[in-house]
Every structure is written in structure tokens, then in C-alpha cells.
Design a protein around this motif. Structure first.
Motif, short mmCIF file in Angstrom:
data_model
loop_
_atom_site.label_atom_id
_atom_site.label_comp_id
_atom_site.label_asym_id
_atom_site.label_seq_id
_atom_site.Cartn_x
_atom_site.Cartn_y
_atom_site.Cartn_z
N ALA A 1 0.81 -1.22 0.00
CA ALA A 1 0.00 0.00 0.00
C ALA A 1 0.84 1.28 0.00
O ALA A 1 1.87 1.38 0.69
CB ALA A 1 -0.92 0.01 1.21
N LEU A 2 0.41 2.25 -0.79
CA LEU A 2 0.87 3.64 -0.72
C LEU A 2 -0.35 4.48 -0.37
O LEU A 2 -1.32 4.53 -1.13
CB LEU A 2 1.44 4.11 -2.06
N MET A 3 -0.31 5.15 0.76
CA MET A 3 -1.46 5.90 1.27
C MET A 3 -1.15 7.40 1.15
O MET A 3 -0.26 7.91 1.83
CB MET A 3 -1.72 5.51 2.72
N ILE A 4 -1.86 8.08 0.27
CA ILE A 4 -1.52 9.46 -0.10
C ILE A 4 -2.61 10.43 0.35
O ILE A 4 -3.79 10.23 0.07
CB ILE A 4 -1.32 9.57 -1.62
N GLU A 5 -2.19 11.48 1.04
CA GLU A 5 -3.12 12.53 1.49
C GLU A 5 -2.50 13.89 1.19
O GLU A 5 -1.61 14.35 1.90
CB GLU A 5 -3.41 12.40 2.99
N PRO A 6 -2.99 14.56 0.16
CA PRO A 6 -2.36 15.84 -0.23
C PRO A 6 -2.75 17.01 0.66
O PRO A 6 -2.04 18.02 0.67
CB PRO A 6 -2.86 16.04 -1.66
N THR A 7 -3.83 16.94 1.38
CA THR A 7 -4.43 18.03 2.17
C THR A 7 -4.88 19.17 1.26
O THR A 7 -4.61 19.18 0.05
CB THR A 7 -3.50 18.59 3.27
N GLU A 8 -5.50 20.17 1.86
CA GLU A 8 -6.03 21.30 1.09
C GLU A 8 -5.00 22.40 0.86
O GLU A 8 -5.27 23.36 0.14
CB GLU A 8 -7.25 21.89 1.82
N THR A 9 -3.82 22.27 1.45
CA THR A 9 -2.86 23.38 1.41
C THR A 9 -1.85 23.27 0.27
O THR A 9 -0.98 24.12 0.14
CB THR A 9 -2.11 23.51 2.75
N GLU A 10 -1.94 22.22 -0.55
CA GLU A 10 -1.00 22.07 -1.66
C GLU A 10 -1.60 22.54 -2.98
O GLU A 10 -2.81 22.41 -3.21
CB GLU A 10 -0.56 20.61 -1.79
N THR A 11 -0.75 23.08 -3.84
CA THR A 11 -1.21 23.61 -5.12
C THR A 11 -1.34 22.49 -6.16
O THR A 11 -0.78 21.40 -6.00
CB THR A 11 -0.22 24.66 -5.66
N LYS A 12 -2.05 22.79 -7.23
CA LYS A 12 -2.17 21.85 -8.33
C LYS A 12 -0.80 21.54 -8.92
O LYS A 12 -0.51 20.39 -9.30
CB LYS A 12 -3.09 22.42 -9.41
N GLU A 13 0.06 22.53 -9.02
CA GLU A 13 1.40 22.33 -9.55
C GLU A 13 2.17 21.30 -8.72
O GLU A 13 2.85 20.42 -9.27
CB GLU A 13 2.16 23.66 -9.55
N THR A 14 2.07 21.41 -7.40
CA THR A 14 2.77 20.46 -6.52
C THR A 14 2.22 19.05 -6.70
O THR A 14 2.98 18.08 -6.79
CB THR A 14 2.62 20.90 -5.06
N MET A 15 0.90 18.94 -6.76
CA MET A 15 0.29 17.62 -6.92
C MET A 15 0.65 17.01 -8.28
O MET A 15 0.92 15.81 -8.38
CB MET A 15 -1.22 17.72 -6.73
#
Length: 520
Positions: free
Chosen positions: A419-433
Motif C-alpha cells: 500500500a501507498l497511502m496518499i493525502e495531499p491536504t487542502e494546502t498544496e497547489t495543483k502544480e505540486t500535486m
């Protein structure tokens, strides 16, 4: 390509020098200090300020944090910590306050904590909150003590706590520490709680069912009301692990889902600092029937004044000294005020949107088990890479570091293989994601030898993690003890090599033999 700083430096306890800090020396100590506690020297380095600053600045450059990169640890909610909250918590009125002060001199602090409790009640849909617990797991433990006190007051000796197989590892640990036996129920094919299994598991011996919603797969337990009916039908309590509350703020709350006890992770949901072993906060909220058992003191308001009420005969007592980690509470309070109800709701909306955006871009490259729609986090599997290239989730996580990107949570929850469990949260930009997605896709196509030998560009290379866990050296004293036991002394060829690392992994030749691959 990313390159992390690397300094071959001694540990600060190995450095030599003279301090430039002067402090008056008191010749005679008070008789109040026992002679056995009086020391003629301190086991701390004596160094000038310049050396101390240089040392820790270098260490920070060899590290990774939420301020200098994407930190998508699933179920940890490593969102950015706003600096205005740090500023507020550093104000003299906050930093210099003391818990032994008289109530009349801390009215502002008591008002802040009182209002924070009320805000958490509104957010969580509960009637009362305690701010005492010092961390999320401490909140869980407090919740289990509340459940035990509730049933003891009723004259019932319930000995079991039920958890799903998607539960956080601290859930069974907290229940066991409170004296309960723990029973696990499986998930269904949808990734949610198997209702038939839950119905079979609960009985007159069940004290509580502990669950996170959304669960650790990022899937919302849409049958949560049926879950509540089953649990309450057995006379048990429904406990909400607030680890994933960031997904539903303003949209729904645990109270509406009929939970009896709720814990909040201020470091996850309300952007207080997270990790590093520093101070945390895990407030616990309850419905009215559990309120009499909350820890003392309770913060009360009477005739326009705030005070501390210890007169709660059914209370479980204190769960930590004083009243909670105040500076952390101030940070959360300032965050909630700054965001407001609409802002908190938007934060959850963005967190869910970000998660599903990344999931959609990755699901063609990696396997996506269970339901398609996720909330704030999602779990993908590298099982296909393992079968085709002998590349495991751990290898992918290590390779991400070479690109200056922190790894996601791996091998959790355990019902997902690799498993890879990914949580970007609301504070990251589209560019970062987008960058993170692109790197994961690139890694999937890379030479497997390159991936399995990663990381290559970090301050430390891959070590024998099993051996390091068995030979954990967590302090200078334990390091010196281990060194003395082994009789290790740095040789000429060891100069420039970290002696702490040597004590963990041994010499490079033995390390190569243990892990069975090149570490050059």
C-alpha cells in the motif's frame, strides 16, 4: 535533480569549545534541594552560541519538513502550519503564562480555552469537550477511560472493545491500555465495515466500537447510521477517531452520525505543528450522558468570570498535569477564528478534491483497490510493480526522496498489499500535486535496480531498518552506553563518518552482507 545537504559533522556532544554564555553562580544552594540532586557538572556540551546555531542549522538542512516540501503522509494530514498561529502563540501573554497563577490573573487564557471547547463542540456535534489530552492517542486512551467509567457507574462490567481492520494502530493499543480485550472485525468488499461481522462481534460484554469516518482507505462509511444502531443496540458506545475529520468539517459531524465519544487531532485538523515528538493536543468531546466523567478541572463561566471546577465526583480525574498544552491550543484557536465556519468547510472540500484529483491521475498506473470515490486520502497498491519488477512499496517510497518529495504512508492499512497511502491536504497547489504524480509515474518506468537501491541523493542512504529498530539508539546516553559495551573507538579511517550511524549499521562491508545489495 534534487540534492539534499550532507555535512560530515560530529554530534554536538562530541564537540569541544568554551561557552560564551555567562550566568551568575550561586555558591550555596537552598536547603530545599536534596544533596543527592545537586550536581557538580552537567552532561551537556559547553559551546559558544555560534557553534550551536551552525550545528542545528546544518541539521535542519539535512532534514525534510512541511515548510520545505510536499508531505503527503496518508491519515496524518500534514497540512501547512500557518505562521500567524506561531506568532500568536509566541506572544508574551501566551509564552510567559504559568499554570500556578491565580484564576483572576489568567482570565484571558481561561476564556480562550472555554471558547475553544465551544468551537470544538460545534464542529464535532458534541455537548462537552476536555482539552487536557496531550495527543491523539492520549485522547483515545482518555475516551476509553470515559467508557470504562460510564459502565462502572451503571454497574456493568464490559470488558471488550471492537475495532475494524482499517483502524489506526493506536486504537487497539489505547483500548488495551485501558484494560479492555480487543476484537477486530473485517471490511467488506467495498472497503467498509462488514455489518454482519459487526453484528456478530458485539455483545453485552462490548464497551465500545472504535471507528474512523472516513476510514483509512479514504472511504466514507455510508452505513454509519446502521453501525450506530448495531452498537447502541448492544448497549455499547460508539467512539469516533478524529484522525480523518479534515474530510468532513462543515459538511457533517460525528454527533450527527450518533457517536458518543469523539477525539480531535488539533495537529491534523486545525494546523498545529505535527510530529517530531513535540507537544500535541487531542481534545475529547462527548455527548451529554458521558459529560459527568470528563477529566477535572472543568472550565466554567459564572457571573461573567471564568474558573476551574474540580467538584465533579464522577470524573475520571486528571489525565495530564495542569490544563493541556496551552500554546498548541492557542494555535488551533487562532486557526479556527481565522478560517471561520465557511473556511473550515472549504478546507474539507479542497482536501477531498485534491485527493480525488491525484487518485484519478494515478489509478491507471497503480492498482486502486475497493471503491473509486475517496474523501481526503486514497490508497493505491504497487502489487503490480512487485510482480513485474520485484519493486516494493518501500522501494518506491525511498526513490521518491531522490526527487525531493516525501514518501506517503506505506503498508497501511494492512488489508491492502504493498500500500501507498496518499493525502495531499487542502494546502498544496495543483502544480505540486502534478509534480508528485509525474514523479510516481516516472518511477514506475525506471530501472528496478535504480529503484531498489534508492535513495541516492539524500543526506543518508538506505540502512538496514530491521537492525536499526532492534538496536535503537535514541539518546546520547544510550549511544555512549552502546559504544562502551562494544568497545568502539573511532579509527583514523572512521573520521568524517557519523559514529552514531556506525553504531546502528556497523561497517559498510557487514552492511552490504546484511542487505544483500550494493550501498555504494
Amino acid at each position: 535533480m534534487y540534492r539534499q545537504a550532507r555535512y560530515d559533522r560530529k554530534m554536538i556532544f562530541e564537540k569541544e569549545g568554551e561557552t560564551d554564555f555567562a550566568m551568575p553562580i550561586q555558591e550555596e544552594l537552598s536547603d530545599a534541594v536534596p544533596k543527592t540532586m545537586i550536581r557538580d557538572r552537567l552532561e551537556i556540551p559547553s559551546l559558544p552560541e555560534r557553534e550551536v546555531v551552525k550545528h542545528y542549522t546544518n541539521l535542519s538542512q539535512m532534514n525534510f519538513g512541511v515548510d520545505n516540501g510536499f508531505y503527503p503522509l496518508g491519515s496524518c494530514t500534514m497540512k501547512y502550519n500557518p505562521k500567524y498561529a506561531d506568532t500568536v502563540s509566541s506572544l508574551p501573554a501566551v509564552a510567559n503564562i504559568h499554570p500556578y497563577q491565580a484564576e483572576d490573573s489568567i482570565q484571558g487564557a481561561l476564556q480562550l480555552m472555554y471558547e475553544l471547547e465551544k468551537a470544538l463542540c460545534e464542529i464535532g456535534g458534541v455537548e462537552a469537550v476536555t482539552l487536557q489530552p496531550a495527543a491523539g492517542a492520549h485522547g483515545e486512551f482518555t475516551g476509553m477511560l470515559l467508557a470504562k467509567a460510564f459502565f462502572a457507574h451503571k454497574g456493568e462490567n464490559r470488558t471488550e472493545v471492537v475495532i475494524p481492520d482499517t483502524a489506526h494502530g493506536t486504537n487497539p493499543a489505547s483500548a488495551a491500555m485501558a484494560g479492555f480485550n480487543v476484537t477486530e472485525v473485517p471490511s467488506s468488499a467495498t472497503g467498509c465495515v462488514d455489518l454482519d461481522a459487526l453484528q456478530s462481534a458485539v455483545s453485552e460484554n462490548t464497551a465500545a466500537f472504535m471507528i474512523t469516518n472516513p476510514n483509512t482507505l479514504g472511504i466514507f462509511e455510508e452505513d454509519v447510521q446502521r453501525i450506530a444502531e448495531i452498537v447502541h443496540g448492544a448497549g455499547a458506545l460508539l467512539y469516533y477517531d478524529g484522525a480523518n475529520l479534515n474530510a468532513v468539517m462543515g459538511w457533517t459531524n460525528p454527533g450527527k452520525m450518533d457517536f458518543d465519544i469523539v477525539h480531535f487531532n488539533l495537529h491534523k485538523t486545525f494546523a498545529t505543528p505535527h510530529g517530531g515528538g513535540g507537544p500535541g493536543a487531542g481534545p475529547v468531546g462527548v455527548k451529554k450522558h458521558i459529560e459527568p466523567f470528563l477529566p477535572v478541572p472543568r472550565i466554567v463561566r459564572k457571573n461573567g468570570r471564568f474558573g476551574l471546577d474540580y467538584d465533579r465526583p464522577d470524573s475520571i480525574g486528571k489525565v495530564r498535569p495542569f490544563f493541556g498544552n496551552f500554546a498548541v491550543l492557542v494555535r488551533a484557536y487562532s486557526y479556527i477564528l481565522r478560517m471561520g465556519g465557511d473556511g473550515l468547510k472549504e478546507a474539507s472540500e479542497k482536501a477531498v478534491l485534491s485527493s480525488n484529483y491525484m487518485k484519478e491521475k494515478l489509478k491507471g498506473v497503480f492498482d486502486l483497490p475497493f471503491k473509486d470515490l475517496r474523501k481526503h486520502e486514497f490508497v493505491i497498491s504497487t502489487k503490480k510493480l512487485k510482480e513485474q519488477k520485484d519493486v516494493r512499496a518501500l522501494d518506491v517510497a525511498k526513490r521518491l526522496l531522490d526527487y525531493g518529495l516525501h514518501a506517503p504512508t506505506i503498508y497501511f492499512p494492512s488489508l491492502v498489499e504493498e500500500a501507498l497511502m496518499i493525502e495531499p491536504t487542502e494546502t498544496e497547489t495543483k502544480e505540486t500535486m502534478d509534480q508528485y504524480v509525474d514523479v510516481l509515474k516516472k518511477i514506475a518506468d525506471e530501472n528496478p535496480m535504480l529503484i531498489r537501491s534508492a535513495p541516492h541523493n539524500t543526506s543518508a542512504r538506505r540502512i538496514d531498518e530491521v537492525y536499526a529498530a532492534k538496536e535503537a539508539i535514541l539518546s546520547w546516553r544510550s549511544f555512549k552506553k552502546k559504544e562502551n559495551e562494544r568497545g568502539d573507538r573511532p579509527s583514523e579511517e572512521d573520521k568524517g563518518e557519523c559514529t552514531l550511524c556506525r553504531s546502528i549499521v556497523g561497517d559498510m562491508d557487514s552492511l552490504k552482507k546484511r542487505i544483500g545489495r550494493s550501498v555504494d
